[in-house]
Design a protein around this motif. Structure first.
Motif, PDB file in Angstrom:
ATOM      1  N   MET A 225      -2.339  14.850  14.237  1.00  0.00           N
ATOM      2  CA  MET A 225      -1.755  13.630  14.788  1.00  0.00           C
ATOM      3  C   MET A 225      -0.511  13.931  15.629  1.00  0.00           C
ATOM      4  O   MET A 225      -0.376  13.448  16.746  1.00  0.00           O
TER       5      MET A 225
ATOM      6  N   ILE B 109       0.616  13.089  19.694  1.00  0.00           N
ATOM      7  CA  ILE B 109       1.655  12.091  19.976  1.00  0.00           C
ATOM      8  C   ILE B 109       2.757  12.587  20.907  1.00  0.00           C
ATOM      9  O   ILE B 109       3.209  11.877  21.798  1.00  0.00           O
TER      10      ILE B 109
ATOM     11  N   ASN C 283      -2.778   6.608  14.149  1.00  0.00           N
ATOM     12  CA  ASN C 283      -2.606   7.021  15.537  1.00  0.00           C
ATOM     13  C   ASN C 283      -2.026   5.868  16.356  1.00  0.00           C
ATOM     14  O   ASN C 283      -1.051   6.013  17.082  1.00  0.00           O
TER      15      ASN C 283
ATOM     16  N   TYR D 183      -8.190  12.049  18.033  1.00  0.00           N
ATOM     17  CA  TYR D 183      -8.848  11.163  17.081  1.00  0.00           C
ATOM     18  C   TYR D 183     -10.267  11.642  16.784  1.00  0.00           C
ATOM     19  O   TYR D 183     -10.671  11.748  15.618  1.00  0.00           O
TER      20      TYR D 183
ATOM     21  N   SER E 261      -7.276   6.458  12.581  1.00  0.00           N
ATOM     22  CA  SER E 261      -7.286   5.667  13.812  1.00  0.00           C
ATOM     23  C   SER E 261      -6.091   4.721  13.857  1.00  0.00           C
ATOM     24  O   SER E 261      -5.378   4.628  14.850  1.00  0.00           O
TER      25      SER E 261
ATOM     26  N   SER F   4      -4.725  11.732  23.027  1.00  0.00           N
ATOM     27  CA  SER F   4      -4.751  11.194  21.667  1.00  0.00           C
ATOM     28  C   SER F   4      -6.153  10.757  21.285  1.00  0.00           C
ATOM     29  O   SER F   4      -6.535  10.830  20.118  1.00  0.00           O
TER      30      SER F   4
ATOM     31  N   GLN G 259       1.767   5.725  18.021  1.00  0.00           N
ATOM     32  CA  GLN G 259       2.001   5.451  19.440  1.00  0.00           C
ATOM     33  C   GLN G 259       2.947   4.270  19.588  1.00  0.00           C
ATOM     34  O   GLN G 259       3.908   4.299  20.362  1.00  0.00           O
TER      35      GLN G 259
END
Ligand SMILES: Nc1ncnc2c1ncn2[C@@H]1O[C@H](COP(=O)(O)OP(=O)(O)O)[C@@H](O)[C@H]1O
Ligand SMILES: [Mg+2]
Length: 600
Positions: free
Chosen positions: A178, A182, A304, A272, A301, A268, A308
């Motif tokens: 992750m 990011i 994530n 995922y 999901s 990203s 963000q």
């Protein structure tokens, strides 16, 4: 650091405005924050239970009695309650935030006006301060959204932590993945927020110009001249050029930002699906149940998404906080004209008079002395007329006397007391001054005079008395609504007056003060000769007791003064009665001859 401080200041401000609403919003958001992982977990429980049930064979007809599906029902109801509850709370939060936003915006506007009232005239007349004021005004109504953002941010962080705990328990590797997805996005956000702010900041002077053009291009005050001179298309063109330059810059920034956003977004998405493949693989190997698979991919999901959101949120808040800086730095401007620690009372009645003792003054940011070595005395009870060409410094003298500006050299005394030893409010209360560029309030006629002494607006006799002295009463009698007639073009039902009529109202304001000192700075310029002479005759009879300073270009008026002072480049050139000055055959005599010749 500045960002944090500004957000902190905003918080304090909002808390003071409405602690109840703010607390409510925080508590509700905390509850809402832990909901998403709980919903996911219930989904996992439901799926696992369904899988287990399908392994037990088909459901019997009497499932109600056996209670075989009780657990499943419980999970379903649980998830329903979570989703339904969140919806309700979310709405409640919206209500609280909207109410708080309005209260806060009102409060900031009030603070803004209060602070503006405390500032010096200098802060309004100088361009750099005007930009600040303009920026602050623009921020005043729109910045309370920052708080909602900050709260939303805290909420997202809590949700993300809850989701991350779930992931950590099952598959710590996913968290690492992750972070990779990011970081680039953070960089992009920080960069573009900065750029956007600088663009807006740098362009403030142009925006002020655009605002000005828009105003004169479409307002009642300017319509006459704009039409006559056919300025319409010229103004449009100037506006268009400014607007286009800003548009081009904004377009470049927006396109650049979107392109980068798309690129970083792809990263990203890749992360995922990498995570998804990993979880699927482990589920195939029997490490995870189907419910786990749904829970983990869902968590990943969502996490994530939240990540963000949080990072974008932080930079957005930082960006907004940069704008907050405009607002707060306006509030940080301190008046330079200070109050004395122990103000002396203003001498009532005046015994000696006003003395300018070697006074020198430059406007801030200017090298040139507008007033220098000025020695001038206005005795108590005396009417002095000040004459001089445009730019000689007449209005500046009035500004210094009323402490709208502070003299740089020398001192100004009233009955021997330096005017810096009076409180500014006390000094101004005892001076009734009207400037040449007096204000035409879009208020009623009565209020237009009443503002001269706002505490006494209810005192109608005093208002009518002032109106009679300045001849405004004749104007008001002709108005359909009399003293309660709305004036000006700004509002419905308002009636506009001629320049001279407005002047009579403005002069009434000075009388309304019933002050020791009366100053009229060319407010009679738009009056016809008869009116000016009559206004001045009344002024004289009235100012028998008062000390008066009159600035006028009309010698028929000026000659009635007890003493005339001729000002040239900020210094007294001649002084005396009309007869004395004419006999002197100096500058005054020359100017007087010039005007008189025009009438012969
Ligand atoms: N706010 C200001 N900032 C800088 N200069 C100013 C300002 N106001 C007036 N001046 C300058 O000071 C001089 C005297 O102005 P003023 O006192 O208004 O003259 P007047 O005798 O016509 O009333 C003028 O040259 C003018 O350009
Ligand atoms: Mg002037």
């Amino acid at each position: 650091m500045k960002t944090v401080r500004n957000v902190g200041r905003l918080f304090t401000q909002m808390w003071q405005t409405s602690p109840g609403l703010m607390l409510g919003s925080i508590v509700l958001r905390l509850i809402v924050a832990v909901q998403p992982p709980l919903v996911l977990y219930f989904t996992k429980l439901i799926i696992d239970e369904v899988v287990r049930q399908t392994g037990l064979g088909p459901v019997e007809a009497n499932w109600m009695e056996t209670g075989r599906l009780n657990l499943l029902g419980l999970f379903l109801v649980g998830e329903f309650a979570l989703v339904f509850g969140r919806d309700l709370l979310q709405r409640a939060i919206q209500v609280l935030d909207a109410l708080q936003g309005e209260l806060h915006s009102n409060r900031v506007s009030i603070d803004l006006m209060r602070h503006a009232a405390d500032l010096d005239l200098m802060h309004f007349e100088e361009a750099s301060y005007q930009d600040k004021l303009e920026r602050a005004r623009r921020q005043a109504s729109s910045r309370s959204t920052v708080l909602g953002q900050v709260f939303g941010q805290v909420q997202s962080v809590i949700t993300a932590i809850a989701l991350a705990i779930g992931l950590l328990v099952y598959a710590p590797l996913l968290i690492l993945l992750m972070a990779l997805a990011i970081l680039p996005a953070v960089w992009g956000e920080v960069r573009f927020n900065r750029l956007a702010y600088w663009l807006s900041h740098e362009r403030s002077p142009e925006r002020r110009q655009m605002e000005y053009l828009r105003q004169i291009g479409a307002s009642a005050d300017s319509a006459k001249e704009v039409k006559l001179f056919g300025l319409g298309s010229h103004l449009v063109e100037r506006f268009r050029l400014l607007a286009e330059a800003i548009y081009v810059e904004n377009r470049r920034l927006t396109i650049e930002r979107t392109a980068w956003g798309a690129l970083l977004g792809t990263l990203s998405t890749l992360a995922y699906y990498g995570a998804y493949a990993y979880v699927v693989w482990r589920a195939l190997n029997g490490d995870f149940t189907i419910g786990d698979l749904v829970f983990l991919s869902g968590s990943f999901s969502q996490l994530n998404g939240y990540f963000q959101q949080i990072l974008i949120g932080f930079t957005q808040i930082a960006g907004q906080a940069l704008y907050l800086d405009d607002l707060f730095s306006f509030f940080d401007i301190k008046p330079t004209i200070t109050e004395p620690a122990n103000p002396k009372p203003f001498p009532v009645p005046l015994k000696q008079g006003i003395v300018f003792d070697n006074v020198g003054f430059r406007y801030p940011g200017s090298e040139r002395f507008v007033i220098r070595n000025l020695n001038l005395e206005i005795k108590a009870g005396e009417t002095v007329a000040l004459v001089g060409e445009n730019g000689a410094g007449k209005t500046t003298i009035v500004k210094l006397m009323t402490r709208l500006y502070e003299a740089e050299e020398g001192r100004i005394t009233i009955d021997g007391i330096d005017i810096r030893d009076f409180s500014a409010a006390d000094l101004r209360t005892n001076i009734g001054a009207i400037f040449q560029d007096f204000l035409r309030y879009s208020f009623t006629a009565r209020e237009n005079i009443g503002v001269g002494r706002i505490e006494e607006t209810a005192d109608l006799p005093r208002i009518t008395r002032s109106a009679e002295q300045s001849l405004a009463s004749e104007v008001i009698e002709r108005l359909p609504g009399g003293y309660d007639q709305q004036l000006g073009k700004q509002f419905e039902g308002g009636q506009d007056l001629s320049g001279g009529e407005w002047q009579k109202l403005a002069i009434a304001r000075a009388y309304m003060r019933e002050a020791e000192i009366i100053i009229l700075d060319e407010p009679t310029a738009a009056l016809d000769a008869r009116a000016e002479s009559e206004v001045f005759a009344r002024f004289k009879s009235l100012s028998e007791s008062a000390t008066a300073l009159l600035i006028s270009h009309r010698f028929s008026t000026v000659r009635m003064a007890d003493r005339i002072v001729v000002l040239e480049q900020g210094q007294v050139r001649e002084a005396g009665t009309h007869e004395e000055l004419v006999a002197l055959r100096g500058h005054y005599a020359e100017l007087f001859e010039l005007q008189a010749a025009g009438y012969r």
